[in-house]
Design an enzyme around this catalytic site. Structure first.
Site, PDB file in Angstrom:
ATOM      1  N   LYS A 171       0.837  -1.204   0.000  1.00  0.00           N
ATOM      2  CA  LYS A 171       0.000   0.000   0.000  1.00  0.00           C
ATOM      3  C   LYS A 171       0.877   1.261   0.000  1.00  0.00           C
ATOM      4  O   LYS A 171       1.486   1.615   1.005  1.00  0.00           O
ATOM      5  CB  LYS A 171      -0.890   0.041   1.254  1.00  0.00           C
ATOM      6  CG  LYS A 171      -1.952   1.122   1.141  1.00  0.00           C
ATOM      7  CD  LYS A 171      -2.262   1.788   2.460  1.00  0.00           C
ATOM      8  CE  LYS A 171      -1.788   3.190   2.613  1.00  0.00           C
ATOM      9  NZ  LYS A 171      -2.035   4.162   1.586  1.00  0.00           N
ATOM     10  N   GLU A 246      10.160   2.596  10.393  1.00  0.00           N
ATOM     11  CA  GLU A 246      11.058   3.735  10.193  1.00  0.00           C
ATOM     12  C   GLU A 246      10.193   4.968  10.313  1.00  0.00           C
ATOM     13  O   GLU A 246       9.279   5.168   9.520  1.00  0.00           O
ATOM     14  CB  GLU A 246      11.715   3.692   8.805  1.00  0.00           C
ATOM     15  CG  GLU A 246      12.704   2.571   8.612  1.00  0.00           C
ATOM     16  CD  GLU A 246      13.908   2.626   9.546  1.00  0.00           C
ATOM     17  OE1 GLU A 246      14.146   3.690  10.175  1.00  0.00           O
ATOM     18  OE2 GLU A 246      14.587   1.607   9.678  1.00  0.00           O
ATOM     19  N   CYS A 280      13.244  12.083   6.209  1.00  0.00           N
ATOM     20  CA  CYS A 280      13.360  11.763   7.636  1.00  0.00           C
ATOM     21  C   CYS A 280      14.798  11.922   8.099  1.00  0.00           C
ATOM     22  O   CYS A 280      15.068  12.014   9.284  1.00  0.00           O
ATOM     23  CB  CYS A 280      12.813  10.374   7.944  1.00  0.00           C
ATOM     24  SG  CYS A 280      13.554   9.094   6.970  1.00  0.00           S
ATOM     25  N   GLU A 379       9.467  16.874  14.810  1.00  0.00           N
ATOM     26  CA  GLU A 379       9.771  16.802  13.387  1.00  0.00           C
ATOM     27  C   GLU A 379       8.833  17.734  12.622  1.00  0.00           C
ATOM     28  O   GLU A 379       7.620  17.654  12.765  1.00  0.00           O
ATOM     29  CB  GLU A 379       9.593  15.362  12.887  1.00  0.00           C
ATOM     30  CG  GLU A 379      10.010  15.203  11.445  1.00  0.00           C
ATOM     31  CD  GLU A 379       9.939  13.765  10.963  1.00  0.00           C
ATOM     32  OE1 GLU A 379       8.887  13.134  11.127  1.00  0.00           O
ATOM     33  OE2 GLU A 379      10.948  13.271  10.416  1.00  0.00           O
TER      34      GLU A 379
END
Ligand SMILES: NC(=O)C1=CN([C@@H]2O[C@H](COP(=O)(O)OP(=O)(O)OC[C@H]3O[C@@H](n4cnc5c(N)ncnc54)[C@H](OP(=O)(O)O)[C@@H]3O)[C@@H](O)[C@H]2O)C=CC1
Ligand SMILES: O=C(O)CCC(=O)C(=O)O
Length: 477
Positions: A171, A246, A280, A379
């Site tokens: 997906k 992750e 990231c 973040e």
């Protein structure tokens, strides 16, 4: 407009489509892509389960040939697929072509790994007994990917899954289905048997959730936000399956007094702002010692003035648009938060109008930030970075490690002593010396510590730790 369908049990299926919008020009529809239902997802999982016994016993030459053919086609079509990537995600064309080449290299690497599958034979502690240690595929793997690397991340999950004999339900992020559809199409035409790879495009809350809820997935490998990662973890514990996560980063880039200023500024500009800061591994914490602080800020500000923010496909663009309206709102909210927290806006901070309607944001640099501010702890995932002034190397290392995350960390220094110490003492999974915190090789381990990652490393030969399970067999001679 042609509807790009889902690939389930070897058939292209699906009638309802979602428009894939170009963030450089929101008037442009990149393509129409099917949106799967929860029932479609269950059918895809059943197909992968049915295909597993044969694929898990398939010959290594068959696996090698399919992965190699896929690598070769991706490479041959790098300009076309790179253009699609730039149009659906918004990274610049050179970055997008680079990512496409990287995907080809990943398939090529795992085509080679298929020929290097190996085990061990050991003598038993008891006489007349042999011990064989082998690695076996784990079963049906659910792959859930984010929007920021639309071809590299799918490649580095799909290629090892297939190489080691697993079947897949994949997906991709709904924002960027184009490159994923291209990979599924290429693998299908390369001869992958029916049901071995199932592509289920659609919403995370529908398709992704149906995957999490399934008892038939033996493993889920996920890249994305911490929130969704936690859902993957909780559901996997409930269903007794392997999982690999992750998630985010708040990666530090330390700049010491003895750094080469040009190297430090290039590393910071790349880490913080290239790919629109949507990596990231991006660095949004520039931790700078007193002696070089003012020179570094002045030079980085001059460098930011030279960066052109524009349409991803326009020659000369250095920074493309933010991926969508929601991410742009997140970025501008954090810019407001930084101002309210008392950081000084040294450059940028504004959205920009261009010829086409798109999500354009200036590269934004804060100075006088502290490591306790929200802009230093959370973040952002946009082209926003802050400079934190520190006294010396010891304080820089302490600040660098003072974060819930631990994906990558960089240092700019000409001191071997400090570089060596930083490599040993940084609490990150990947450490870069005089290099940007982002931009990694395709054949070595990728992953982090603390809240950034969970489970074994991705990429390179270390990928087999997630995609296989060890079996120890004893035989009486
Ligand atoms: N570590 C990284 O590389 C990335 C980190 N992020 C971080 O996450 C933030 C938000 O990005 P966002 O795209 O919303 O991240 P998400 O975690 O929501 O998306 C990642 C993937 O998970 C899917 N997903 C969403 N909800 C579920 C669910 N309930 N069950 C299963 N799968 C689900 C998404 O599908 P769909 O998109 O179709 O909803 C997508 O395929 C960013 O601002 C950034 O901070 C984002 C991307 C990559
Ligand atoms: O730094 C890179 O090249 C990879 C980064 C990445 O995978 C990510 O941002 O999700």
């Amino acid at each position: 407009m042609t509807l790009h369908q889902n690939l389930i049990a070897g058939e292209w299926v699906g009638t309802n489509g979602v428009e894939n919008i170009n963030p450089s020009n929101t008037k442009e529809v990149v393509g129409l892509y099917a949106s799967a239902s929860a029932d479609d997802t269950k059918t895809a999982i059943a197909a992968a389960k049915a295909a597993f016994p044969a694929w898990s016993r398939s010959g290594i030459l068959e696996r090698h040939a399919i992965l190699k053919k896929t690598a070769d086609e991706i490479l041959a079509r790098k300009d076309e697929i790179g253009t699609l990537l730039a149009r659906e995600e918004g990274k610049t064309l050179p970055e997008a072509i680079g990512e496409t080449i990287r995907a080809a290299q990943i398939f090529d690497f795992f085509a080679g790994e298929a020929l290097r599958l190996a085990g061990e034979v050991l003598p038993s502690a008891r006489p007349n007994i042999g011990v064989e240690i082998t690695r076996e595929p784990i079963g049906v793997i659910g792959i859930i990917t984010p929007w920021n690397f639309p071809i590299a991340i799918p490649a580095w999950k799909i290629a090892p899954a297939l190489c080691y004999g697993n079947t897949v339900v994949f997906k991709p992020a709904e924002l960027v289905p184009g490159c994923s559809w291209a990979i599924a199409d290429i693998l299908n035409r390369a001869g992958l048997p029916k049901g071995v790879l199932n592509l289920v495009m659609g919403k995370g809350s529908v398709v992704g959730q149906a995957m999490l809820d399934s008892p038939d997935l033996a493993g889920i490998t996920f890249t994305g936000s911490t929130g969704t990662g936690k859902r993957v973890a909780a559901s996997s514990i409930e269903h007794n399956r392997k999982f690999q996560l992750e998630m985010g980063g708040k990666n530090p880039m330390v700049v010491l007094d003895d750094a080469d200023l040009t190297v430090a500024v290039e590393a910071a500009a790349n880490s913080g702002f290239f790919s629109t800061g949507q990596r990231c591994t991006a660095s949004s914490r520039l931790i700078v010692t007193e002696g070089i602080h003012d020179k570094f800020v002045a030079a980085l500000t001059e460098r930011l003035k030279t960066l052109v923010v524009d349409d991803a496909l326009k020659p000369g663009t250095h920074i493309g648009p933010v991926v969508d309206e929601r991410q742009l709102a997140t970025d501008t909210d954090y810019i407001d938060i930084g101002r309210q927290e008392g950081a000084k806006l040294a450059f940028g901070g504004e959205t920009i109008a261009r010829d086409n309607p798109g999500f354009y944001l200036q590269p934004t640099l804060f100075t006088e930030a502290t490591n306790q501010m929200r802009i230093s702890r959370e973040e952002i995932f946009g082209p926003v970075a802050s400079v934190i002034r520190v006294k010396d190397y010891d304080e820089a290392l302490a600040v660098a490690n003072d974060t819930p995350f631990g994906l990558s960390a960089g240092i700019a220094t000409t001191s071997l002593k400090h570089a060596t110490h930083f490599k040993r003492n940084s609490e990150a999974g990947m450490v870069m010396v005089n290099l940007p915190t982002a931009g990694v090789d395709f054949h070595v381990p990728f992953g982090g510590r603390k809240a950034s990652s969970f489970g074994s490393r991705e990429q390179g030969k270390y990928a087999n730790e997630f995609f296989t399970v060890v079996k120890t067999a004893y035989t009486l001679a």
